[in-house]
Scaffold this active site. Structure first.
Site, PDB file in Angstrom:
ATOM      1  N   ASP A 124       1.704  -9.363  15.145  1.00 24.92           N
ATOM      2  CA  ASP A 124       1.293  -8.812  16.433  1.00 24.92           C
ATOM      3  C   ASP A 124       0.803  -9.897  17.388  1.00 24.92           C
TER       4      ASP A 124
ATOM      5  N   GLN B 262       3.079  -5.337  20.165  1.00 22.43           N
ATOM      6  CA  GLN B 262       4.119  -5.170  19.135  1.00 22.43           C
ATOM      7  C   GLN B 262       5.538  -5.052  19.723  1.00 22.43           C
TER       8      GLN B 262
ATOM      9  N   GLY C 248       0.800  -1.229   0.000  1.00 26.89           N
ATOM     10  CA  GLY C 248       0.000   0.000   0.000  1.00 26.89           C
ATOM     11  C   GLY C 248       0.828   1.273   0.000  1.00 26.89           C
TER      12      GLY C 248
ATOM     13  N   VAL D 287      14.054  -9.383   1.345  1.00 27.71           N
ATOM     14  CA  VAL D 287      14.875  -8.360   2.014  1.00 27.71           C
ATOM     15  C   VAL D 287      15.413  -8.842   3.354  1.00 27.71           C
TER      16      VAL D 287
ATOM     17  N   TYR E 107       7.806  -5.608  16.661  1.00 30.16           N
ATOM     18  CA  TYR E 107       7.723  -4.533  15.653  1.00 30.16           C
ATOM     19  C   TYR E 107       8.277  -3.212  16.214  1.00 30.16           C
TER      20      TYR E 107
ATOM     21  N   ASN F 189      11.356   0.234   2.646  1.00 32.72           N
ATOM     22  CA  ASN F 189       9.930   0.301   2.976  1.00 32.72           C
ATOM     23  C   ASN F 189       9.326  -1.066   3.313  1.00 32.72           C
ATOM     24  N   ALA F 190       9.887  -2.158   2.798  1.00 32.86           N
ATOM     25  CA  ALA F 190       9.272  -3.480   3.029  1.00 32.86           C
ATOM     26  C   ALA F 190       9.199  -3.762   4.525  1.00 32.86           C
TER      27      ALA F 190
ATOM     28  N   TYR G 157      -0.898   5.533  11.662  1.00 33.05           N
ATOM     29  CA  TYR G 157      -1.717   4.479  11.045  1.00 33.05           C
ATOM     30  C   TYR G 157      -2.227   4.940   9.678  1.00 33.05           C
TER      31      TYR G 157
HETATM   32  N1  CAA Z   1      -4.410  -0.885  23.951  1.00 38.30           N
HETATM   33  C1  CAA Z   1      -4.896  -1.344  25.124  1.00 38.30           C
HETATM   34  N2  CAA Z   1      -5.471  -2.543  25.256  1.00 38.30           N
HETATM   35  C2  CAA Z   1      -5.570  -3.299  24.173  1.00 38.30           C
HETATM   36  C3  CAA Z   1      -5.087  -2.901  22.919  1.00 38.30           C
HETATM   37  C4  CAA Z   1      -4.494  -1.620  22.829  1.00 38.30           C
HETATM   38  N3  CAA Z   1      -4.025  -1.152  21.687  1.00 38.30           N
HETATM   39  N4  CAA Z   1      -5.337  -3.888  22.035  1.00 38.30           N
HETATM   40  C5  CAA Z   1      -5.942  -4.862  22.711  1.00 38.30           C
HETATM   41  N5  CAA Z   1      -6.096  -4.514  23.981  1.00 38.30           N
HETATM   42  C6  CAA Z   1      -6.725  -5.291  25.051  1.00 38.30           C
HETATM   43  C7  CAA Z   1      -8.058  -5.859  24.591  1.00 38.30           C
HETATM   44  O1  CAA Z   1      -9.095  -4.898  24.720  1.00 38.30           O
HETATM   45  C8  CAA Z   1      -8.222  -7.046  25.542  1.00 38.30           C
HETATM   46  O2  CAA Z   1      -8.636  -6.561  26.787  1.00 38.30           O
HETATM   47  P1  CAA Z   1      -9.591  -7.447  27.727  1.00 38.30           P
HETATM   48  O3  CAA Z   1      -8.863  -8.731  27.986  1.00 38.30           O
HETATM   49  O4  CAA Z   1      -9.780  -6.595  28.923  1.00 38.30           O
HETATM   50  O5  CAA Z   1     -10.842  -7.652  26.916  1.00 38.30           O
HETATM   51  C9  CAA Z   1      -6.789  -7.548  25.712  1.00 38.30           C
HETATM   52  O6  CAA Z   1      -5.938  -6.444  25.329  1.00 38.30           O
HETATM   53  C10 CAA Z   1      -6.494  -8.739  24.805  1.00 38.30           C
HETATM   54  O7  CAA Z   1      -6.866  -8.357  23.472  1.00 38.30           O
HETATM   55  P2  CAA Z   1      -7.320  -9.417  22.387  1.00 38.30           P
HETATM   56  O8  CAA Z   1      -8.543 -10.148  22.882  1.00 38.30           O
HETATM   57  O9  CAA Z   1      -7.418  -8.738  21.070  1.00 38.30           O
HETATM   58  O10 CAA Z   1      -6.111 -10.450  22.496  1.00 38.30           O
HETATM   59  P3  CAA Z   1      -5.428 -11.244  21.376  1.00 38.30           P
HETATM   60  O11 CAA Z   1      -4.337 -12.005  22.040  1.00 38.30           O
HETATM   61  O12 CAA Z   1      -6.438 -11.946  20.554  1.00 38.30           O
HETATM   62  O13 CAA Z   1      -4.796 -10.109  20.423  1.00 38.30           O
HETATM   63  C11 CAA Z   1      -3.422  -8.297  19.784  1.00 38.30           C
HETATM   64  C12 CAA Z   1      -3.846  -9.216  20.930  1.00 38.30           C
HETATM   65  C13 CAA Z   1      -2.768  -9.110  18.667  1.00 38.30           C
HETATM   66  C14 CAA Z   1      -2.395  -7.336  20.355  1.00 38.30           C
HETATM   67  C15 CAA Z   1      -4.658  -7.586  19.206  1.00 38.30           C
HETATM   68  O14 CAA Z   1      -5.334  -6.927  20.242  1.00 38.30           O
HETATM   69  C16 CAA Z   1      -4.277  -6.559  18.152  1.00 38.30           C
HETATM   70  O15 CAA Z   1      -4.135  -6.892  16.997  1.00 38.30           O
HETATM   71  N6  CAA Z   1      -4.124  -5.298  18.561  1.00 38.30           N
HETATM   72  C17 CAA Z   1      -3.702  -4.245  17.644  1.00 38.30           C
HETATM   73  C18 CAA Z   1      -2.174  -4.146  17.612  1.00 38.30           C
HETATM   74  C19 CAA Z   1      -1.770  -2.998  16.746  1.00 38.30           C
HETATM   75  O16 CAA Z   1      -2.147  -1.858  16.980  1.00 38.30           O
HETATM   76  N7  CAA Z   1      -1.014  -3.273  15.702  1.00 38.30           N
HETATM   77  C20 CAA Z   1      -0.644  -2.266  14.772  1.00 38.30           C
HETATM   78  C21 CAA Z   1      -0.655  -2.890  13.384  1.00 38.30           C
HETATM   79  S1  CAA Z   1      -0.514  -1.671  12.102  1.00 38.30           S
HETATM   80  C22 CAA Z   1       1.059  -1.229  12.147  1.00 38.30           C
HETATM   81  O17 CAA Z   1       1.870  -1.767  12.839  1.00 38.30           O
HETATM   82  C23 CAA Z   1       1.433  -0.096  11.252  1.00 38.30           C
HETATM   83  C24 CAA Z   1       2.097   0.937  12.013  1.00 38.30           C
HETATM   84  O18 CAA Z   1       3.318   0.974  12.004  1.00 38.30           O
HETATM   85  C25 CAA Z   1       1.308   1.994  12.669  1.00 38.30           C
HETATM   86  P1  NAP Z   2       1.847  -3.713   3.075  1.00 38.02           P
HETATM   87  O1  NAP Z   2       0.800  -3.181   2.162  1.00 38.02           O
HETATM   88  O2  NAP Z   2       1.596  -4.963   3.825  1.00 38.02           O
HETATM   89  O3  NAP Z   2       3.203  -3.832   2.257  1.00 38.02           O
HETATM   90  C1  NAP Z   2       4.341  -4.414   2.813  1.00 38.02           C
HETATM   91  C2  NAP Z   2       5.331  -4.684   1.714  1.00 38.02           C
HETATM   92  O4  NAP Z   2       6.489  -5.322   2.285  1.00 38.02           O
HETATM   93  C3  NAP Z   2       4.785  -5.611   0.646  1.00 38.02           C
HETATM   94  O5  NAP Z   2       4.959  -4.994  -0.602  1.00 38.02           O
HETATM   95  C4  NAP Z   2       5.656  -6.864   0.748  1.00 38.02           C
HETATM   96  O6  NAP Z   2       6.025  -7.395  -0.503  1.00 38.02           O
HETATM   97  C5  NAP Z   2       6.912  -6.333   1.390  1.00 38.02           C
HETATM   98  N1  NAP Z   2       7.598  -7.415   2.097  1.00 38.02           N
HETATM   99  C6  NAP Z   2       7.222  -8.042   3.232  1.00 38.02           C
HETATM  100  N2  NAP Z   2       8.117  -8.999   3.553  1.00 38.02           N
HETATM  101  C7  NAP Z   2       9.088  -8.971   2.598  1.00 38.02           C
HETATM  102  C8  NAP Z   2      10.273  -9.708   2.374  1.00 38.02           C
HETATM  103  N3  NAP Z   2      10.700 -10.670   3.209  1.00 38.02           N
HETATM  104  N4  NAP Z   2      11.017  -9.398   1.276  1.00 38.02           N
HETATM  105  C9  NAP Z   2      10.622  -8.449   0.426  1.00 38.02           C
HETATM  106  N5  NAP Z   2       9.511  -7.705   0.580  1.00 38.02           N
HETATM  107  C10 NAP Z   2       8.747  -7.974   1.666  1.00 38.02           C
HETATM  108  O7  NAP Z   2       2.205  -2.645   4.201  1.00 38.02           O
HETATM  109  P2  NAP Z   2       2.375  -1.076   4.127  1.00 38.02           P
HETATM  110  O8  NAP Z   2       1.383  -0.499   5.046  1.00 38.02           O
HETATM  111  O9  NAP Z   2       2.474  -0.614   2.732  1.00 38.02           O
HETATM  112  O10 NAP Z   2       3.793  -0.937   4.877  1.00 38.02           O
HETATM  113  C11 NAP Z   2       4.965  -0.480   4.232  1.00 38.02           C
HETATM  114  C12 NAP Z   2       5.960  -0.069   5.309  1.00 38.02           C
HETATM  115  O11 NAP Z   2       5.422   0.999   6.063  1.00 38.02           O
HETATM  116  C13 NAP Z   2       6.277  -1.176   6.328  1.00 38.02           C
HETATM  117  O12 NAP Z   2       7.639  -1.141   6.668  1.00 38.02           O
HETATM  118  C14 NAP Z   2       5.435  -0.792   7.522  1.00 38.02           C
HETATM  119  O13 NAP Z   2       5.980  -1.299   8.721  1.00 38.02           O
HETATM  120  C15 NAP Z   2       5.502   0.701   7.436  1.00 38.02           C
HETATM  121  N6  NAP Z   2       4.436   1.396   8.111  1.00 38.02           N
HETATM  122  C16 NAP Z   2       3.147   1.187   7.765  1.00 38.02           C
HETATM  123  C17 NAP Z   2       2.157   1.871   8.433  1.00 38.02           C
HETATM  124  C18 NAP Z   2       0.706   1.689   8.150  1.00 38.02           C
HETATM  125  O14 NAP Z   2      -0.090   2.170   8.938  1.00 38.02           O
HETATM  126  N7  NAP Z   2       0.331   1.035   7.068  1.00 38.02           N
HETATM  127  C19 NAP Z   2       2.494   2.772   9.441  1.00 38.02           C
HETATM  128  C20 NAP Z   2       3.831   2.958   9.755  1.00 38.02           C
HETATM  129  C21 NAP Z   2       4.786   2.270   9.078  1.00 38.02           C
HETATM  130  P3  NAP Z   2       5.063  -8.316  -1.416  1.00 38.02           P
HETATM  131  O15 NAP Z   2       3.804  -7.525  -1.600  1.00 38.02           O
HETATM  132  O16 NAP Z   2       5.826  -8.498  -2.647  1.00 38.02           O
HETATM  133  O17 NAP Z   2       4.846  -9.575  -0.617  1.00 38.02           O
END
Ligand code: CAA
Ligand code: NAP
Length: 246
Positions: free
Chosen positions: A93, A149, A13, A61, A152, A87-88, A184
């Site tokens: 989580d 995370q 993306g 990568v 991460y 960027n990859a 995000y």
């Molecule tokens: N802050 C505070 N509490 C949280 C929370 C958060 N961000 N996320 C989950 N919780 C709480 C839930 O509400 C739950 O509370 P209760 O037990 O009181 O109900 C408890 O933590 C457990 O949560 P889950 O039932 O969801 O537990 P799980 O083990 O199934 O999943 C998890 C845990 C994988 C962390 C899941 O909650 C999740 O995916 N959370 C989001 C994590 C996140 O923000 N990831 C970012 C991805 S995008 C990204 O990384 C791009 C970027 O760079 C910005």
């Molecule tokens: P995405 O859509 O899931 O894209 C991730 C990319 O990483 C894909 O193109 C994937 O390649 C590549 N990749 C993953 N593992 C790889 C490997 N082993 N070798 C080569 N390429 C690999 O995610 P995105 O949101 O665009 O994220 C891009 C970057 O921004 C990431 O580093 C992410 O951590 C960072 N970021 C994202 C957000 C957000 O909110 N989305 C926020 C902050 C930072 P293929 O498609 O070819 O598999």
């Protein structure tokens, strides 16, 4: 001669928006796709239909040898890389209680080792030519930490340590090294979060009350890649809708 920009993960993306932005500005854009990607031809085709003639190379990568072989091929077939966008990246989580070694290792290798693996084969050339841009895509969650995370957040924080150290080493040769820390952004990485978690735990923490757009991050990448940004190095630039200010 157009400058060559290499965007890792350009079919994701954020990477796609970066490729499009840099191509529109006249860069020769090269991207990588992961070995598991079965849609690379279709992506290239759809980009061609939009008028973008990207070149794409398979690369794991996370794997040092794969990265060296990929960059060698790019330099032979396209030319020296002037701009590298690390960027990859992936998420695996889970709370620390559930975090196991494979999911720790996968994120460290893909998100942090990759920065070494890809920068290593291009940096010396930039220094020799006296111009270069290295842009590392980190995350707000590397700056502030995030629930679920530990892997991460550690890898993304590590990226900026790398940025600062390398920036010092190459500054005199007009090579800049910077980190962008997006909040995000609406890509499939964020869409993988449960909607309830997104609605109740994440969006309420964003003062702008919305996800960011990939194009907004791409605009910042374009600025850092430009000649205008020549005095900007070793920085960590937040772009997160006000979610975290440091
Ligand atoms: N802050 C505070 N509490 C949280 C929370 C958060 N961000 N996320 C989950 N919780 C709480 C839930 O509400 C739950 O509370 P209760 O037990 O009181 O109900 C408890 O933590 C457990 O949560 P889950 O039932 O969801 O537990 P799980 O083990 O199934 O999943 C998890 C845990 C994988 C962390 C899941 O909650 C999740 O995916 N959370 C989001 C994590 C996140 O923000 N990831 C970012 C991805 S995008 C990204 O990384 C791009 C970027 O760079 C910005
Ligand atoms: P995405 O859509 O899931 O894209 C991730 C990319 O990483 C894909 O193109 C994937 O390649 C590549 N990749 C993953 N593992 C790889 C490997 N082993 N070798 C080569 N390429 C690999 O995610 P995105 O949101 O665009 O994220 C891009 C970057 O921004 C990431 O580093 C992410 O951590 C960072 N970021 C994202 C957000 C957000 O909110 N989305 C926020 C902050 C930072 P293929 O498609 O070819 O598999």
């Amino acid at each position: 001669m157009a400058r060559v920009a290499l965007v890792t993960g350009g079919m994701g993306g954020l990477g796609e928006a970066v490729c499009i932005k840099l191509a529109a500005l006249g860069y020769r854009v090269v991207t990588t796709y992961s070995p598991g990607n079965t849609k690379s031809e279709a992506w290239l085709h759809s980009m061609k239909n939009l008028g973008f003639d990207f070149r794409a190379y398979e690369c794991d990568v996370a794997d040092y040898d794969s990265a060296q072989a990929c960059v060698k091929k790019i330099q032979e077939e396209i030319g020296p890389v002037d701009v590298l966008i690390n960027n990859a990246g992936i998420t695996r989580d889970m709370t620390f209680k559930k975090m196991d070694k494979p999911n720790w290792d996968a994120v460290m290798a893909t998100n942090l080792d990759s920065v070494f693996n890809m920068t290593k084969p291009v940096c010396d050339g930039m220094v020799e030519r006296g111009w270069g841009r290295i842009i590392n895509i980190s995350s707000v969650n590397g700056q502030k930490g995030a629930f679920g995370q530990t892997n991460y957040s550690a890898a993304k924080a590590g990226m900026h340590g790398f940025t600062k150290a390398l920036a010092l080493e190459v500054a005199r040769k007009q090579v800049t090294v910077n980190t962008i820390s997006p909040g995000y952004i609406g890509t499939k990485m964020v869409m993988a979060i449960a909607q309830e978690v997104l609605d109740t735990k994440i969006i309420p923490q964003i003062p702008m009350a919305r996800l960011g757009k990939p194009e907004e991050v791409a605009g910042l990448v374009a600025y850092l890649a430009s000649d205008e940004a020549a005095f900007l190095t070793g920085a960590n630039i937040a772009i997160n809708g006000g979610q975290h200010m440091s």
